[in-house]
Each structure stands twice: as structure tokens, then as C-alpha cells.
Design an enzyme around this catalytic site. Sequence first.
Site, PDB file in Angstrom:
ATOM      1  N   ASP A  11       0.900  -1.152  -0.124  1.00 48.52           N
ATOM      2  CA  ASP A  11       0.016  -0.065  -0.116  1.00 48.52           C
ATOM      3  C   ASP A  11       0.777   1.220  -0.266  1.00 48.52           C
ATOM      4  O   ASP A  11       1.978   1.167   0.302  1.00 48.52           O
ATOM      5  CB  ASP A  11      -1.055  -0.150   1.171  1.00 48.52           C
ATOM      6  CG  ASP A  11      -1.828   1.129   1.442  1.00 48.52           C
ATOM      7  OD1 ASP A  11      -2.308   1.524   0.161  1.00 48.52           O
ATOM      8  OD2 ASP A  11      -2.108   1.596   2.652  1.00 48.52           O
ATOM      9  N   ASP A  13      -0.379   4.936   1.014  1.00 48.31           N
ATOM     10  CA  ASP A  13      -0.704   5.902   2.062  1.00 48.31           C
ATOM     11  C   ASP A  13      -0.608   5.355   3.660  1.00 48.31           C
ATOM     12  O   ASP A  13      -1.189   4.282   3.641  1.00 48.31           O
ATOM     13  CB  ASP A  13      -1.938   6.247   1.948  1.00 48.31           C
ATOM     14  CG  ASP A  13      -2.295   7.024   0.675  1.00 48.31           C
ATOM     15  OD1 ASP A  13      -1.427   7.624   0.066  1.00 48.31           O
ATOM     16  OD2 ASP A  13      -3.511   6.979   0.359  1.00 48.31           O
ATOM     17  N   ASP A 117      -1.767  -0.593   5.916  1.00 41.00           N
ATOM     18  CA  ASP A 117      -2.011  -0.174   7.266  1.00 41.00           C
ATOM     19  C   ASP A 117      -3.421  -0.478   7.691  1.00 41.00           C
ATOM     20  O   ASP A 117      -3.921  -0.168   8.958  1.00 41.00           O
ATOM     21  CB  ASP A 117      -1.770   1.263   7.416  1.00 41.00           C
ATOM     22  CG  ASP A 117      -2.502   1.961   6.431  1.00 41.00           C
ATOM     23  OD1 ASP A 117      -2.666   1.948   5.138  1.00 41.00           O
ATOM     24  OD2 ASP A 117      -3.303   2.946   7.141  1.00 41.00           O
TER      25      ASP A 117
END
Length: 155
Positions: A11, A13, A117
Amino acid sequence: MTEKKAIVYVDMDHVLCDYAAGFARHKAKYPGRAFPQSKPGLYESLDPMPDAIDSYMWLHEHPKLDVYILTAPSIKNPHCYAEKRIWVENHLGMAVVENLIISPHKHLSKGDYLIDDMPSGKGQDLFDGELMLFGSDEFPNWTSVTRYFKTLVGR
């Protein structure tokens, strides 16, 4: 016969990019705006997370791994698609741009590992492989992620 490479998705961000700090800067730049991330410039200006670039490149260059960036777009911000692509080129190079996937449906990508996250929200909870929750006790940072893969596939 060659050994099958493990497919790893990463990922952007809060994993490769420090979205929190970038968002705070952008919000200060556009204080009266309810959604400052809708203004151009946020995504391409994000700083890398500590050790993210070196760790990503180690994964990307490892002969036993097939690594992709799998990032969800901000669907209300059409600029984010281009800006995320620009960020990848600026920080990781054109070879990695070829492995950039922008999708709000992460569960549709088939693979062995997803480093993210968030445990859910964009299909992470439906991902067929192992979800490695970045920022968790097990994977608090890029050092821990790299250490995990070094034990898994070797140096």
C-alpha cells in the site's frame, strides 16, 4: 523449471508515504477547505515513510518476489491517480511504475502478501493471501517488514 515467485502487494498511504504529515501540511495550506486532499498537490508531495524506499527496492529486486504497489484512490479526487503515479516515478523509478495498481478493491488482486495499514475498508479483509498490518505490533515499521521477508526468502 523455475520456482514460483511470491506475489507481494504494498500500500502507499501510511505505508510507503507519510500521509498524516502530508495531509497536515495540505490542511494548513487550505485551512477553510473541508476536504483539502481534493486540492491538487497532496499525493505527489508526500514524504516517504522511514526506510520505505530502501526496503521497497530490496523487495522489488529480490529474485524470489514479484512486488507491486496496490493503492486505493481517493475517488473524490481525480488528481490522486496521476499524483500517485508521479510519486512512484519520483521516489522508486519507472521500473516500479510498471507495477503500480490503483484500485479501491484490493481483494480482487491475487497474491501471497498484502502490506497495508488498514485491516479492512478496501477489501483487505477479503484478500486471499496474508495481510501484513503495517504499524501493528508485529510489523511496526519497514525494518520489521524487511526482517520478516529476509527470514522467509533469504537475503
